[in-house]
Design a protein around this motif. Structure first.
Motif, PDB file in Angstrom:
ATOM      1  N   THR A  70     -13.583 -61.442 -32.996  1.00  0.00           N
ATOM      2  CA  THR A  70     -14.433 -60.244 -33.005  1.00  0.00           C
ATOM      3  C   THR A  70     -14.494 -59.562 -31.642  1.00  0.00           C
ATOM      4  O   THR A  70     -14.638 -58.351 -31.551  1.00  0.00           O
ATOM      5  CB  THR A  70     -15.842 -60.627 -33.507  1.00  0.00           C
ATOM      6  OG1 THR A  70     -15.720 -60.970 -34.888  1.00  0.00           O
ATOM      7  CG2 THR A  70     -16.838 -59.490 -33.376  1.00  0.00           C
ATOM      8  N   SER A  71     -14.346 -60.344 -30.563  1.00  0.00           N
ATOM      9  CA  SER A  71     -14.428 -59.727 -29.232  1.00  0.00           C
ATOM     10  C   SER A  71     -13.291 -58.746 -28.983  1.00  0.00           C
ATOM     11  O   SER A  71     -13.375 -57.905 -28.100  1.00  0.00           O
ATOM     12  CB  SER A  71     -14.451 -60.801 -28.144  1.00  0.00           C
ATOM     13  OG  SER A  71     -13.204 -61.459 -28.124  1.00  0.00           O
ATOM     14  N   GLY A  72     -12.210 -58.855 -29.791  1.00  0.00           N
ATOM     15  CA  GLY A  72     -11.078 -57.964 -29.588  1.00  0.00           C
ATOM     16  C   GLY A  72     -11.004 -56.804 -30.572  1.00  0.00           C
ATOM     17  O   GLY A  72     -10.000 -56.086 -30.610  1.00  0.00           O
ATOM     18  N   LEU A  73     -12.058 -56.621 -31.355  1.00  0.00           N
ATOM     19  CA  LEU A  73     -11.985 -55.606 -32.421  1.00  0.00           C
ATOM     20  C   LEU A  73     -12.143 -54.176 -31.919  1.00  0.00           C
ATOM     21  O   LEU A  73     -11.461 -53.261 -32.382  1.00  0.00           O
ATOM     22  CB  LEU A  73     -13.083 -55.866 -33.458  1.00  0.00           C
ATOM     23  CG  LEU A  73     -12.709 -56.623 -34.724  1.00  0.00           C
ATOM     24  CD1 LEU A  73     -13.863 -56.506 -35.713  1.00  0.00           C
ATOM     25  CD2 LEU A  73     -11.435 -56.090 -35.335  1.00  0.00           C
TER      26      LEU A  73
ATOM     27  N   GLN B 189       0.217 -72.169 -26.693  1.00  0.00           N
ATOM     28  CA  GLN B 189       0.534 -70.797 -26.311  1.00  0.00           C
ATOM     29  C   GLN B 189       0.409 -69.925 -27.549  1.00  0.00           C
ATOM     30  O   GLN B 189       0.968 -70.257 -28.601  1.00  0.00           O
ATOM     31  CB  GLN B 189       1.972 -70.756 -25.771  1.00  0.00           C
ATOM     32  CG  GLN B 189       2.240 -69.549 -24.936  1.00  0.00           C
ATOM     33  CD  GLN B 189       3.581 -69.643 -24.206  1.00  0.00           C
ATOM     34  OE1 GLN B 189       4.230 -70.695 -24.215  1.00  0.00           O
ATOM     35  NE2 GLN B 189       3.987 -68.554 -23.580  1.00  0.00           N
ATOM     36  N   PHE B 190      -0.378 -68.875 -27.463  1.00  0.00           N
ATOM     37  CA  PHE B 190      -0.523 -67.958 -28.600  1.00  0.00           C
ATOM     38  C   PHE B 190      -0.968 -66.605 -28.058  1.00  0.00           C
ATOM     39  O   PHE B 190      -1.234 -66.466 -26.858  1.00  0.00           O
ATOM     40  CB  PHE B 190      -1.513 -68.499 -29.634  1.00  0.00           C
ATOM     41  CG  PHE B 190      -2.819 -69.013 -29.084  1.00  0.00           C
ATOM     42  CD1 PHE B 190      -3.766 -68.155 -28.555  1.00  0.00           C
ATOM     43  CD2 PHE B 190      -3.113 -70.389 -29.111  1.00  0.00           C
ATOM     44  CE1 PHE B 190      -4.969 -68.623 -28.065  1.00  0.00           C
ATOM     45  CE2 PHE B 190      -4.321 -70.872 -28.614  1.00  0.00           C
ATOM     46  CZ  PHE B 190      -5.250 -69.984 -28.090  1.00  0.00           C
ATOM     47  N   THR B 191      -1.028 -65.619 -28.954  1.00  0.00           N
ATOM     48  CA  THR B 191      -1.628 -64.359 -28.505  1.00  0.00           C
ATOM     49  C   THR B 191      -3.051 -64.306 -29.034  1.00  0.00           C
ATOM     50  O   THR B 191      -3.332 -64.717 -30.168  1.00  0.00           O
ATOM     51  CB  THR B 191      -0.857 -63.115 -28.999  1.00  0.00           C
ATOM     52  OG1 THR B 191      -0.942 -63.043 -30.421  1.00  0.00           O
ATOM     53  CG2 THR B 191       0.615 -63.156 -28.561  1.00  0.00           C
ATOM     54  N   LEU B 192      -3.943 -63.806 -28.174  1.00  0.00           N
ATOM     55  CA  LEU B 192      -5.338 -63.641 -28.567  1.00  0.00           C
ATOM     56  C   LEU B 192      -5.677 -62.163 -28.432  1.00  0.00           C
ATOM     57  O   LEU B 192      -5.636 -61.607 -27.329  1.00  0.00           O
ATOM     58  CB  LEU B 192      -6.248 -64.478 -27.663  1.00  0.00           C
ATOM     59  CG  LEU B 192      -7.751 -64.315 -27.916  1.00  0.00           C
ATOM     60  CD1 LEU B 192      -8.143 -64.775 -29.309  1.00  0.00           C
ATOM     61  CD2 LEU B 192      -8.552 -65.073 -26.855  1.00  0.00           C
ATOM     62  N   ASN B 193      -5.946 -61.542 -29.556  1.00  0.00           N
ATOM     63  CA  ASN B 193      -6.228 -60.096 -29.575  1.00  0.00           C
ATOM     64  C   ASN B 193      -5.139 -59.323 -28.829  1.00  0.00           C
ATOM     65  O   ASN B 193      -5.406 -58.407 -28.052  1.00  0.00           O
ATOM     66  CB  ASN B 193      -7.616 -59.821 -28.981  1.00  0.00           C
ATOM     67  CG  ASN B 193      -8.703 -60.516 -29.783  1.00  0.00           C
ATOM     68  OD1 ASN B 193      -8.646 -60.544 -31.016  1.00  0.00           O
ATOM     69  ND2 ASN B 193      -9.666 -61.122 -29.105  1.00  0.00           N
ATOM     70  N   GLY B 194      -3.917 -59.786 -29.031  1.00  0.00           N
ATOM     71  CA  GLY B 194      -2.764 -59.069 -28.483  1.00  0.00           C
ATOM     72  C   GLY B 194      -2.317 -59.525 -27.101  1.00  0.00           C
ATOM     73  O   GLY B 194      -1.231 -59.154 -26.647  1.00  0.00           O
TER      74      GLY B 194
END
Ligand code: FES
Ligand code: FES
Lengths: 455, 160
Positions: free
Chosen positions: B77-80, B7-12
């Protein structure tokens, strides 16, 4: 850098509006946002992973293959050997009648280079495929191997590829591609100086950041979609159709952005076996080279040897040029017979020489099969020719750039392979290079033109 | 094989998955979560194409086990881009012709982002050093170095 724009102004209407103007790449927005879809970005549920069992020997007879332990490995779904491939012996350029078929999809009875594909293992996970591949037992009888082109051409050398019958490609012109123009021996006899030199190169790996591979999905109607990073979509489609004995209408190839190719992705290697795996299991299959496979297994640029003998006059004119070129195809043809042939047409270089004699050989050795790479067949030749040009200029005490002006081809000159020169711009390029590099040449050369003889 | 929860956050955004123990973060992101912006160029820590940012640090996702990322804040990079507006680094890569095949680009942008986050006005040497574990076979690096310097200038102008 400001370039002069008045060259060929009488034949151009564009005014060179685009030169020197930045134009955004169409694919760049996808790249910088991570949205560009590469083949490996396709993922399917239940996808199988394919791993290859490869030959540890440069040349060996296969006595037997035992897949029983691998079959029992957890997660293994299918194991493929030569007998599973409908048309196992192929050659890419058969599509343009450059035969014979000389390469096996999976080795049948013999391996001819270290790393050759022998058995394909399909499993639920990459790890299971890898572990099972290590359990395949292949019994080899090691044969003498040959790695040097000149050794390979000697009588009594180990025969690399039985489909050719000798260690060189057989052109319709015989053991090599030949160009004969004028009388080269008479040219040498009348020359002030003769210079003979030989040049050699090693294989070069393209090393693209994205490795070779494909992802195949059955469409459920006996048709297969193959997402691939091939640089040669229709070569791949048509060769796969031949290898699998399936009509092209059953094969749906999807290309797109290639993560670096440089010529290294024009061979037909991963797609046929991956599609066969999908056909025989009814499941999606991915076959992606590991970094190690990309570096060791994918075709490199061929090693080449070029021997050049030139006759030159004190005033700078080259009056005779004799070239013998050798291209190391490795164990199989792939694109090398074509590369060697290109060299034959190219070797006089962009120079007009009245007497030319060229032989180029495509040689088979037990090295990794070579194939296309940026300007293959001419790039190494250009290295050799231009080093030779510098040496010739030094020999007669002439400025190397002026020496090239003296010999530069111009429109209307007949090239050694009987194509008249058209659209030559060498002189104009050298004039601009002379200015840009601040390497002045005599005024007579700055006044020359590719259109006309004389000043 | 035993599955482990991650469980983590990915790009928020919160993400939770079950993965086989031993699964790399690269596989988890690409094959489970569906963020294919990190690329696998070698799977052995030598090319940098899989670079991501974990808790503000540059990491190779091919050498990071997904199960070690519990509670982490992961950026790719997909979340930038925000609301469709490119990040200054993305803009600079585009304008400076710093992409060709694009395979190295997401990893390069991650490495550059971590540099600029810590060093807003880097020297050319600092840019070269920061990109030195990312391989590009197409561009010859110079346009990428120029892009990072250009993004740094754009940032400092905006700040001024
Ligand atoms: S894929 Fe991680 S460093 Fe190459
Ligand atoms: S743009 Fe192709 S590897 Fe960098």
């Amino acid at each position: 850098m400001e370039l002069r724009k008045n060259y060929f102004a009488d034949v151009r209407k564009d005014g060179l509006n685009e030169i020197g103007q930045p134009r955004p790449r169409l694919d760049s927005p996808g790249h910088v946002t991570g949205k560009t879809a590469y083949f490996a970005d396709r993922n399917f549920p239940d996808m199988l992973h394919l791993k290859m069992v490869r030959s540890p020997h440069h040349h060996a007879r296969i006595r037997s293959i035992d897949t029983s332990a691998a079959e029992k490995h957890p997660g293994v779904v299918k194991i493929l050997t030569a007998k599973d491939v409908p048309h196992n012996v192929y050659t890419i350029l058969i599509l343009i009648q450059i035969g014979p078929e000389d390469e096996t999809v999976l080795a049948d009875g013999k391996v001819r280079w270290k790393g050759e594909a022998v058995v394909a293992v399909l499993a639920e996970t990459e790890r299971a495929a890898q572990e099972a591949a290590a359990k395949v037992k292949v019994d080899y009888e090691v044969l003498p191997a040959v790695f040097d082109m000149e050794e390979a051409l000697k009588p009594g050398a180990p025969l690399v590829n039985e489909y050719h019958g000798q260690n060189h490609y057989l052109y319709d012109s015989g053991e090599c591609r030949k160009v004969r123009f004028g009388d080269v021996e008479a040219g040498f006899a009348g020359a002030d100086h003769i210079l003979e030199q030989s040049y050699q190169s090693s294989p070069i790996e393209h090393a693209p950041t994205e490795t070779t591979g494909c992802v195949v999905a059955p469409e459920g109607n006996d048709r297969f979609t193959c997402y691939t990073n091939t640089q040669a979509m229709f070569f791949t489609l048509d060769n796969t159709s031949i290898i699998l004995q399936m009509p092209g209408s059953k094969l749906h190839f999807v290309g797109g952005t290639v993560g670096g190719g440089f010529g290294g992705k024009v061979d037909v290697i991963v797609e046929p076996i991956a599609i066969l795996g999908a056909k025989l299991t009814g499941r999606p299959v991915c076959f992606i080279y590991s970094r190690e496979e990309e570096m060791q297994i994918s075709s490199p640029r061929a090693a080449e040897k070029v021997v050049i003998k030139d006759g030159v006059m004190k005033d700078g004119r080259i009056v005779a040029r004799k070239v013998t070129g050798y291209t190391d195809a490795g164990a199989y043809s792939r694109h090398s017979p074509y590369g060697a042939q290109k060299g034959a047409a190219h070797y006089p270089g962009p120079y007009t020489i009245p007497n030319v004699w060229i032989d180029t050989y495509c040689v088979y050795t037990n090295r990794t099969p070579s194939s296309a790479m940026r300007g293959f067949g001419v790039t190494i030749g250009d290295f050799a020719l231009e080093v030779q040009m510098d040496k010739l200029a030094r020999l007669i005490g002439m400025d190397p750039l002026e020496f090239r002006f003296v010999n530069a081809y111009r429109d209307g000159d007949m090239k050694a392979h009987r194509q008249p020169t058209e659209g030559a711009a060498l002189i104009e390029c050298m004039q601009e290079a002379s200015r840009a590099a601040n390497w002045p040449v005599a005024e007579e050369f700055m006044a020359m033109s590719s259109y006309t003889k004389g000043a | 094989m035993a599955k482990v929860p991650v469980q983590f956050t990915l790009n928020g955004a919160e993400k939770a998955e079950f993965v086989d123990s031993g699964t790399t973060l690269l596989h988890a992101l690409r094959d489970k979560i569906g963020d294919t912006s990190p690329k696998g160029g070698c799977h052995q820590g030598t090319c940098g194409a899989c670079s991501v940012i974990i808790d503000g640090e540059l990491r190779l996702s091919c050498l990071t086990l997904a199960e070690t990322c519990n509670g982490a804040e992961i950026r790719t990079t997909s979340g930038l881009a925000e609301a469709g507006v490119l990040h200054p680094l993305q803009r600079a890569f585009l304008d400076a012709f710093a992409t060709q095949c694009g395979f190295c680009t997401p990893g390069m942008i991650m490495a550059a982002k971590v540099l600029l986050d810590h060093t807003p006005n880097p020297s050319r040497e600092e840019v070269v050093e920061a990109l030195s574990s990312n391989i590009c076979r197409c561009t010859g690096y110079e346009p990428i170095i120029q892009a990072v310097l250009r993004a740094a200038r754009a940032n400092s102008q905006n700040a001024a």
